[in-house]
Design a protein around this motif. Structure first.
Motif, short mmCIF file in Angstrom:
data_model
loop_
_atom_site.label_atom_id
_atom_site.label_comp_id
_atom_site.label_asym_id
_atom_site.label_seq_id
_atom_site.Cartn_x
_atom_site.Cartn_y
_atom_site.Cartn_z
N GLU A 179 -39.28 -25.96 -8.28
CA GLU A 179 -38.48 -26.01 -7.06
C GLU A 179 -38.94 -27.12 -6.12
O GLU A 179 -40.04 -27.65 -6.26
N HIS A 180 -38.07 -27.48 -5.18
CA HIS A 180 -38.37 -28.53 -4.20
C HIS A 180 -38.77 -27.92 -2.87
O HIS A 180 -38.26 -26.87 -2.49
N ASP A 181 -39.66 -28.63 -2.12
CA ASP A 181 -39.80 -28.27 -0.71
C ASP A 181 -38.67 -28.99 0.04
O ASP A 181 -37.90 -29.74 -0.56
N TRP A 182 -38.56 -28.75 1.34
CA TRP A 182 -37.35 -29.26 2.02
C TRP A 182 -37.25 -30.77 2.01
O TRP A 182 -36.16 -31.33 1.94
N LYS A 183 -38.41 -31.46 2.02
CA LYS A 183 -38.35 -32.92 2.03
C LYS A 183 -37.88 -33.46 0.69
O LYS A 183 -37.07 -34.39 0.62
N GLN A 232 -39.88 -15.50 2.68
CA GLN A 232 -40.92 -15.60 3.68
C GLN A 232 -42.16 -16.26 3.09
O GLN A 232 -42.44 -16.13 1.91
N THR A 233 -42.87 -16.95 3.96
CA THR A 233 -44.05 -17.73 3.59
C THR A 233 -43.87 -18.47 2.27
O THR A 233 -44.73 -18.45 1.40
N ALA A 234 -42.73 -19.11 2.13
CA ALA A 234 -42.46 -19.88 0.93
C ALA A 234 -42.40 -21.36 1.30
O ALA A 234 -41.90 -21.72 2.36
N GLU A 235 -42.90 -22.22 0.43
CA GLU A 235 -42.87 -23.65 0.69
C GLU A 235 -41.58 -24.29 0.15
O GLU A 235 -41.18 -25.35 0.60
N THR A 236 -40.95 -23.65 -0.84
CA THR A 236 -39.83 -24.29 -1.51
C THR A 236 -38.50 -23.62 -1.16
O THR A 236 -38.46 -22.45 -0.78
N ILE A 237 -37.41 -24.39 -1.30
CA ILE A 237 -36.08 -23.84 -0.98
C ILE A 237 -35.09 -24.04 -2.15
O ILE A 237 -33.88 -24.03 -1.95
N GLY A 238 -35.60 -24.24 -3.36
CA GLY A 238 -34.70 -24.38 -4.51
C GLY A 238 -34.78 -25.77 -5.11
O GLY A 238 -35.43 -26.65 -4.56
N ASN A 239 -34.11 -25.96 -6.26
CA ASN A 239 -34.08 -27.27 -6.92
C ASN A 239 -32.68 -27.86 -6.76
O ASN A 239 -31.69 -27.28 -7.21
N PHE A 240 -32.62 -29.01 -6.12
CA PHE A 240 -31.32 -29.63 -5.81
C PHE A 240 -30.48 -29.84 -7.07
O PHE A 240 -29.29 -29.52 -7.11
N TRP A 241 -31.09 -30.36 -8.12
CA TRP A 241 -30.32 -30.71 -9.33
C TRP A 241 -29.80 -29.47 -10.03
O TRP A 241 -28.67 -29.46 -10.52
N VAL A 242 -30.62 -28.44 -10.04
CA VAL A 242 -30.16 -27.18 -10.65
C VAL A 242 -29.00 -26.61 -9.85
O VAL A 242 -27.98 -26.19 -10.40
N ASP A 243 -29.14 -26.65 -8.53
CA ASP A 243 -28.08 -26.10 -7.67
C ASP A 243 -26.75 -26.80 -7.92
O ASP A 243 -25.73 -26.15 -8.17
#
Lengths: 599, 206
Positions: free
Chosen positions: A61-65, A163-174
Motif C-alpha cells: 500500500e501507499h502512504d498519502w504522499k 486508525q494509527t495507519a500510515e497507508t491509505i491504499g494502492n493507487f494502481w490497484v484502486d
C-alpha cells in the motif's frame, strides 16, 4: 408543473434510492483489494495481467504522499498523451472527414479539460474531432478521470475509517479495480441499451442524405479565387443557391456516451451534447442517462457508511445531498415552466414555458431536471441550452456548481467534497459548544481544518478572480454572445464550471481563443488538483489518528440536527462567497426581464 | 529518485495498456453487439426511399418550407440551420433583444402561413429554436395548427392528414417519460410515400 411531471420526478427519486444500496455494496467490494464479485472469473485474469504489465505489487500500500504522486504522474502522462493525439489528429487513423489538427491552445484546454473530469468544450465535437480522437484521446479520460475520482474518495474514506495507519491504499490497484469491475461492465450494458433507443455506433463516414425538400439559401458570392465579393459600398453580394443535401454525423458514439454519463464527465460527442437527437434519442434514454449520472455519487454515501461502520452517517450525508437536489429541481422547474414574459407578450403560449434551447421530446420538466442533475454532479452534459434558460432557471445550475459540486457530485469528487463540508460542520458545531471537534472518533485539529480551508479558498479564488479579470479585459468581453447582466453570467458560468470541474456552459460564450482556452485550462487544473492534494494530505492525517470512543458529549454525525447543520454549512459558504456576483448577474437580470428590458 | 522514474514509466504503460482495452476492445464490443441487435439504430435510423437513396434520418430534422410539408422547429445549427454536422442552439439569453426580434418575426410568419388571426397565441415550440437545432419533433398542438394547410396544399382530405399525424405521434414513453410529440421527418416522409403510391397505383375509379 402537471401531474405527469410530478410522477416522473417521483419515479426518478425512487430509482435513485433503489440503486443506492446495491451499488454501494458493490463499490465497497471493488474498493477492497481482496473483495470478491461474480465478475471475478472474467475480470480476475485481466486484473492480474494489469498488475504484471504495470509491475505493481497489489499487496503493497501507499502512504498519502506516494498515493498523491502516483495520481499526479498518471494524470500528467495521460494528459500529454491526449495532447499529442489532438495535435497529430490529421496523421492518425479513423478520420474519414479528414479533420485537421487542433491549435495548441485548444489542444491544451481540451487535454486538461478531460484529464480533470471537467469536459469543458471550446469546440464543437462533430466538426473538430476524428473518431480516433474521440475514442483514444477523449473517451480514455472519461474512464481515467472517473476512476481517479472514485479512488481518491475511497482513499479518503479509508483515512477516516482506519486508525494509527500510515497507508491509505494502492493507487494502481484502486484504479484498475474501479475500471474493470465497476465502470466497464456497466458501460457495456448501458451503451447497448442506448443504441436500442436510437444512438449510433459505427465507424463509417458521415452520411450524405438527399434532402426530402431541397432548399434555396442566400449565400455571399465568391470570385474564381474563392474570395467573398462585395459591391461598391462594401456590402456583401448575395446569390441564391440550392441546398440539396444534408451531411449527417456518424461514429462510435454509444460507447463514449455510456462512460460520459456514468463517469460524470459530460463531454459531448456532438456540439449539442445530450440535446442532440443521436446523443439522447428518447425520453427513456434521457431518464437512464440521468440515473447513470447520479448513481455512483449516491452509492458512495452507502460505501462511506459501510466502511466507517456507521450506516446512519452514510444516509445522513445522502439526505443532505438529496435535500439540496430537490430544492434545486423545484426552483429550476418552476422558473422554466413560468416562461419568459417578454416572449409571452408577443404571443407565445404561456402554458408552454420557456422552450428556447430545449427539445420537444424532453419539454420543460426533463430539461430542468437534467440541468439540475448535471450540475449537482460535476457532469456538465446538457440536454438543453443553459444560456437560454430564464435568469432564475439558469441560476440553479450556476449555484449548484458553486456549492463545490457536493450535491451527490462527480463520481468520487462529490463524496470527498462533501466530507470537507462535514469536517467544517463538525468543527463549527465543536466551536459552538466549546469542545474539541471530532469526526467519527477522530479529533479534528488545526492541520486538518487548514487543509479543508485551503480547498475552499482555492475554489472561490479561482472563480471570482478569473471572472473579474475577464470582465475587465478586452479579450474577456470579446467572447460574449449576450449583452447586459447576461454577459456577466456567461463569464461567471465559464470559470465556475471550469473550477468546479463541471464542464457545462452558457455556451454562447466564444471561449475558443488563446486567452480563454489558457485561463480556463489553469482554472480547471487548479480546481481539480488544488483540491485533491490538500484532501489526500487530510486523508493521511486522519488515518494516523486514534479513534476515541464516543461519549455523551460527542456531536452525532447522523440525525436531523446534523443534516440541517451540513446543508446550512454548504449553502452558507456558497452564498457568502458568491452572492454578490450572482446579484449583479442572474438576479438583477430576473427583475429586468419582469420589467421587459432587453439588451 | 528511482521511484519517481518508475512511477512515470508505470503511468506511461498504464495509459497504453488501458487504452487498448477501453478505447479499442470496448468500443468494438459495443459495435458488435449493436450491429447484431439493433443495426438500424446503430447506423443512424436512416430513411431510405423506394429507389434506395438515403433521404435523411428519422431522428434528425431537415428544413421544410413548402406549404405541403409540416414545418419543423426553427434551427440555429450551422450558418443556414439544420446542419447535421454542426449541431447547436442559439444560446441567446432571456433578455436578448435579438431573440425577442427573431421570435416576433417567426410568430408573424407562422400566423400568416397557417391562416391564423394576427393576435393568435402560438405554441412555443413553433417559434423557438431547439437545443440541438436538429429536433425532429414538434408538439401535437403545433401539428394540429399546420394540418389544414398541408391538406389544402396536397389536395388531400384533412381527415387523412390528421390520421397520418396520429400515426406519427409518440406518447409519453411508458406513459411516464418525456412529452407527447409528432415526428416531422417520418410524417413528411410518409406524406411523400403516400403521394408516390397514388401516382403508381391510383385509387380505383367508381
Amino acid at each position: 408543473m402537471n401531474p405527469h411531471q410530478w410522477l416522473e420526478l417521483a419515479v426518478y427519486v425512487a430509482a435513485l434510492v433503489l440503486v443506492t444500496k446495491p451499488l454501494g455494496l458493490w463499490i465497497n467490494r471493488v474498493l477492497d483489494p481482496g473483495g470478491r464479485t461474480w465478475l471475478d472469473p472474467v475480470m480476475r485474469p485481466l486484473e492480474k495481467l494489469t498488475y504484471r504489465v504495470l509491475r505493481v505489487d497489489p499487496a503493497r500500500e501507499h502512504d498519502w504522499k506516494q498515493y498523491t504522486f502516483a495520481m499526479l504522474a498518471f494524470s500528467l502522462v495521460s494528459c500529454l498523451f491526449t495532447y499529442a493525439i489532438l495535435r497529430l489528429q490529421f496523421y492518425l487513423p479513423l478520420n474519414p472527414q479528414k479533420l485537421g489538427a487542433l491549435a495548441p491552445h485548444l489542444a491544451f484546454n481540451t487535454a486538461v479539460s478531460f484529464t480533470t473530469n471537467t469536459n469543458w468544450q471550446s469546440y464543437g465535437g462533430e466538426a473538430t474531432m476524428s473518431y480516433f480522437s474521440q475514442m483514444a484521446g477523449l473517451a480514455i479520460h472519461n474512464f481515467f478521470s472517473a476512476a481517479v475520482g472514485i479512488a481518491i474518495a475511497g482513499a479518503l474514506v479509508r483515512g477516516v475509517a482506519r486508525q494509527t495507519a500510515e497507508t491509505i491504499g494502492n493507487f494502481w490497484v484502486d484504479i484498475t479495480r474501479i475500471m474493470f469491475l465497476l465502470l466497464l461492465p456497466i458501460c457495456v450494458v448501458l451503451a447497448v441499451f442506448l443504441v436500442s433507443q436510437g444512438m449510433i455506433q459505427n465507424f463509417k463516414p458521415y452520411t450524405v442524405a438527399r434532402l426530402i425538400e431541397p432548399q434555396t439559401i442566400s449565400v455571399q458570392k465568391t470570385d474564381e479565387n474563392g474570395k467573398p465579393v462585395t459591391d461598391a459600398k462594401g456590402n456583401p453580394v448575395m446569390v441564391n443557391q440550392t441546398l440539396a443535401t444534408q451531411t449527417i454525423v456518424q461514429g462510435p458514439m454509444a460507447s463514449q456516451i455510456a462512460i460520459k454519463m456514468l463517469g460524470t464527465n459530460g463531454g459531448g460527442y456532438t456540439n449539442a451534447n445530450a440535446a442532440h437527437p443521436f446523443e439522447n434519442p428518447t425520453p427513456l434514454s434521457n431518464f437512464v442517462q440521468m440515473l447513470a449520472l447520479l448513481c455512483i455519487g449516491s452509492a458512495l454515501t452507502c460505501h462511506l457508511g459501510r466502511e466507517t461502520k456507521n450506516q446512519k452517517h452514510g444516509w445522513a450525508v445522502w439526505t443532505a445531498m438529496f435535500t439540496m437536489f430537490l430544492a434545486g429541481v423545484m426552483v429550476c422547474w418552476w422558473a422554466e415552466a413560468r416562461g419568459n414574459p417578454i416572449h409571452q407578450k408577443l404571443g407565445v403560449a404561456i402554458a408552454d414555458g420557456n422552450m428556447e434551447g430545449k427539445e420537444a421530446r424532453f419539454g420543460i420538466f426533463d430539461s430542468a431536471l437534467f440541468a439540475t442533475v448535471t450540475t449537482d454532479a460535476s457532469c456538465g452534459a446538457v440536454n438543453s441550452m443553459h444560456d437560454s434558460f430564464t435568469p432564475l432557471g439558469g441560476l440553479v445550475p450556476l449555484f449548484n456548481i458553486q456549492t463545490g459540486e457536493v450535491i451527490f457530485g462527480g463520481v468520487g469528487a462529490g463524496l470527498y467534497g462533501m466530507l470537507i463540508f462535514v469536517i467544517l460542520a463538525v468543527f463549527i458545531a465543536g466551536l459552538m459548544v466549546g469542545r474539541t471537534p471530532e469526526y467519527l472518533g477522530k479529533k479534528i485539529e488545526a492541520y486538518d481544518v487548514k487543509m479543508v480551508m485551503l480547498a475552499f479558498v482555492i475554489l472561490a479564488f479561482l472563480i471570482l478572480g478569473f471572472t473579474a479579470w475577464a470582465c475587465a479585459s478586452d479579450w474577456g468581453k470579446a467572447g460574449l454572445n449576450n449583452a447586459g447582466p447576461h454577459g456577466l453570467s456567461e463569464i461567471l458560468y465559464a470559470y465556475t464550471s471550469g473550477a468546479g470541474n463541471n464542464g457545462s456552459a452558457f455556451a454562447g460564450l466564444n471561449a475558443n481563443t488563446p486567452w480563454y482556452d489558457t485561463t480556463l485550462g489553469i482554472d480547471m487544473l487548479l480546481g481539480r488538483f488544488g483540491m485533491i492534494v490538500p484532501l489526500l494530505a487530510l486523508a493521511g492525517s486522519l488515518s494516523r489518528k486514534k479513534i476515541v470512543p464516543a461519549s455523551v458529549g460527542t456531536f452525532p454525525v447522523s440525525g436531523v440536527t446534523f443534516v440541517v447543520l451540513l446543508v446550512g454549512t454548504v449553502v452558507l459558504v456558497g452564498a457568502l462567497t458568491f452572492l454578490p456576483a450572482l446579484a449583479i448577474g442572474p438576479i438583477v437580470e430576473h427583475f429586468l426581464m419582469l420589467q421587459g428590458h432587453v439588451f | 529518485m528511482k521511484n519517481i522514474f518508475a512511477e512515470f514509466g508505470r503511468s506511461f504503460m498504464a495509459t497504453l495498456f488501458f487504452a487498448v482495452i477501453l478505447c479499442g476492445l470496448y468500443p468494438l464490443l459495443v459495435f458488435g453487439l449493436a450491429h447484431l441487435l439493433f443495426p438500424r439504430q446503430a447506423n443512424g435510423s436512416l430513411l431510405v426511399d423506394g429507389s434506395g437513396t438515403v433521404r435523411g434520418s428519422a431522428l434528425i430534422a431537415q428544413d421544410f418550407t413548402a406549404p405541403g410539408y409540416f414545418h419543423p422547429r426553427p434551427s440555429a445549427a450551422g450558418a443556414y440551420g439544420y446542419d447535421a454536422a454542426n449541431s447547436g442552439g442559439s444560446n441567446l439569453g432571456p433578455t436578448s433583444q435579438a431573440l425577442a426580434a427573431q421570435i416576433a418575426q417567426r410568430l408573424a410568419a407562422y400566423r400568416a402561413e397557417n391562416g391564423l388571426p394576427a393576435n393568435a397565441v402560438v405554441p412555443a415550440d413553433a417559434v423557438t429554436a431547439s437545443g440541438s437545432g436538429l429536433d425532429p419533433d414538434i408538439s401535437p398542438q403545433n401539428a394540429a395548427l399546420q394540418a389544414p394547410r398541408v391538406a389544402k396544399a396536397r389536395g388531400l382530405p384533412e381527415q387523412q392528414v390528421r390520421e397520418l399525424v396520429r400515426q406519427n405521434t409518440r406518447r409519453r414513453q411508458w406513459g411516464i417519460f418525456g412529452e407527447p410529440r409528432v415526428n416531422v421527418m417520418t410524417l413528411n416522409f410518409a406524406l411523400d410515400e403516400l403521394a408516390r403510391h397514388f401516382a403508381l397505383d391510383p385509387p380505383p375509379q367508381k
